[in-house]
Design a protein around this motif. Sequence first.
Motif, short mmCIF file in Angstrom:
data_model
loop_
_atom_site.label_atom_id
_atom_site.label_comp_id
_atom_site.label_asym_id
_atom_site.label_seq_id
_atom_site.Cartn_x
_atom_site.Cartn_y
_atom_site.Cartn_z
N GLU A 1 -19.02 -35.85 24.90
CA GLU A 1 -17.91 -35.70 23.74
C GLU A 1 -17.74 -35.03 22.76
O GLU A 1 -16.56 -34.45 22.68
CB GLU A 1 -18.14 -37.46 23.36
N THR B 1 -15.90 -37.91 29.77
CA THR B 1 -16.88 -36.13 29.75
C THR B 1 -17.85 -35.92 29.66
O THR B 1 -18.46 -37.26 28.75
CB THR B 1 -15.67 -34.68 28.72
N PHE C 1 -9.73 -36.42 34.11
CA PHE C 1 -8.44 -36.81 33.59
C PHE C 1 -7.39 -37.17 34.61
O PHE C 1 -7.96 -36.89 35.56
CB PHE C 1 -7.96 -35.51 33.01
N ARG D 1 -10.12 -39.73 29.92
CA ARG D 1 -10.80 -39.20 29.79
C ARG D 1 -11.60 -39.01 29.66
O ARG D 1 -12.21 -39.87 28.99
CB ARG D 1 -10.15 -37.91 28.53
N ALA E 1 -10.51 -41.86 25.92
CA ALA E 1 -11.43 -42.02 26.01
C ALA E 1 -11.65 -42.91 26.78
O ALA E 1 -12.03 -44.05 26.78
CB ALA E 1 -13.00 -41.57 25.11
N GLN F 1 -3.27 -32.93 27.00
CA GLN F 1 -2.96 -33.85 25.93
C GLN F 1 -1.08 -33.30 26.43
O GLN F 1 0.23 -33.83 26.15
CB GLN F 1 -3.21 -34.79 24.57
N ALA G 1 -4.86 -38.53 25.14
CA ALA G 1 -5.99 -39.28 26.51
C ALA G 1 -7.09 -40.05 25.67
O ALA G 1 -7.63 -39.94 24.72
CB ALA G 1 -6.63 -37.85 27.16
N THR H 1 -9.13 -31.03 25.89
CA THR H 1 -8.24 -32.16 26.08
C THR H 1 -6.47 -32.40 25.28
O THR H 1 -5.67 -33.06 25.90
CB THR H 1 -8.94 -33.35 24.85
N TYR H 2 -6.71 -30.93 24.20
CA TYR H 2 -5.22 -30.34 23.49
C TYR H 2 -4.98 -30.44 24.87
O TYR H 2 -3.23 -30.38 24.41
CB TYR H 2 -5.62 -29.93 22.85
#
Length: 160
Positions: A79, A76, A135, A74, A107, A92, A105, A88-89
């Motif tokens: 953050e 971004t 992603f 991931r 970072a 995942q 994921a 992100t959740y």
Amino acid sequence: MPDTVLPAAPPDSAALVALLDRLRPGDWLAFASDDTPLAHGTPTLRVDAPLEHVAGAVLPLLPISRHTHDPLLRWTAAEADPDIADLTYAMQGLASDGSGRRMTAAAIDDTLLRGGVDAVDAAIRVPWHGVPFHFLVCVGGGAHRPTDLTAPQPALAEAG
């Protein structure tokens, strides 16, 4: 390959199948917002649907690498953005459901993203009005050398 716009329905068109069919074990697929960088010439499909819908349709079809240490990455631009945390959740969870194992994921920072963008073999762009994101998912489905974008590369380690 020019971007192709698909309807907001689940992406089950020939264009998506053709994009996924070109991926081999060890390749990287990017799910990216409209405004994130990609290497010139990266085969890209633009889908006019939210990331969660697109990833929910693609990830069950796409085996995720078991050889690569961090097969879900991931990046971004911000953050701490709560919308990115939600994405992100979701990613995942969708990757975990699709792969049959718990996925996290990892970072990556701007420096790793530059190398990551060059390593992307295909991309799916989705509309997004928040901070830019990527992603990256490493494709599995067969034996391949680990393609860890977060690990020091041999050429870089020897030079340093």
